[in-house]
Design an enzyme around this catalytic site. Sequence first.
Site, PDB file in Angstrom:
ATOM      1  N   TYR A   1      64.138  19.125  66.108  1.00  0.00           N
ATOM      2  CA  TYR A   1      63.542  18.923  64.797  1.00  0.00           C
ATOM      3  C   TYR A   1      62.264  17.927  65.061  1.00  0.00           C
ATOM      4  CZ  TYR A   1      66.600  14.972  64.354  1.00  0.00           C
ATOM      5  OH  TYR A   1      67.404  13.687  64.663  1.00  0.00           O
TER       6      TYR A   1
ATOM      7  N   ASP B   1      76.442  24.242  53.656  1.00  0.00           N
ATOM      8  CA  ASP B   1      76.904  23.654  54.961  1.00  0.00           C
ATOM      9  C   ASP B   1      77.491  22.303  55.085  1.00  0.00           C
ATOM     10  OD1 ASP B   1      76.571  23.926  57.769  1.00  0.00           O
ATOM     11  OD2 ASP B   1      74.715  22.987  57.847  1.00  0.00           O
TER      12      ASP B   1
END
Length: 196
Positions: free
Chosen positions: A39, A152
């Site tokens: 990322y 999540d």
Amino acid sequence: MVDQKEDNFQISKSIFVGYSTKIFSECYEGIKEIGSGSYGRVYRVKNKTTGDIRACKQLTKGKIANAEKFKLEIDLMIQMDHPNIIKLYEVFEDNRYVYLIMEECVGGELFDRIITRIQAKNIFSEKEAAHFFEQMVSAVNYCHSQKICHRDLKPENLLLFNTKDDSPLKVIDFGLSKIFQEKGIIIYLFRSQNDN
């Protein structure tokens, strides 16, 4: 320290609306890199005006797969205010990067703490586990009161604010989160994560 150089990658128009118009490097100075991944990078930074130490998640725009989902994640984080949810203070953007200025959590992931304790044959007591579980449930309850479903939750998405055994817990990573409607909550919460 935080890389702001320009290269051949240019975005002529901002894809992220409502972010700070200030220049990141005028407001913060990098202290050191504390993590990296696909990322981007995470840095420890210092606010040049206040002296506050923060974490800066530097994301390469070209690696953000879905700008709309990313924008939703940022909008959700900006609106949340709970002691067990990571605090997002500021967002900066330039031609190449987006910079998320967040509170710094130096205790690492709960997952790593669990593994370390298992390897030391010093597993969490019921009281210690309850301490973390209570904080996680408090954060989830707050999210649900705001009509946000995290989707999540796992030890890797729970950071410890400090290195103490009774460290406060911080829920992170709202990338799969969704806003739900009251009438559809039961059905929605049991959908596959592959459903959009």
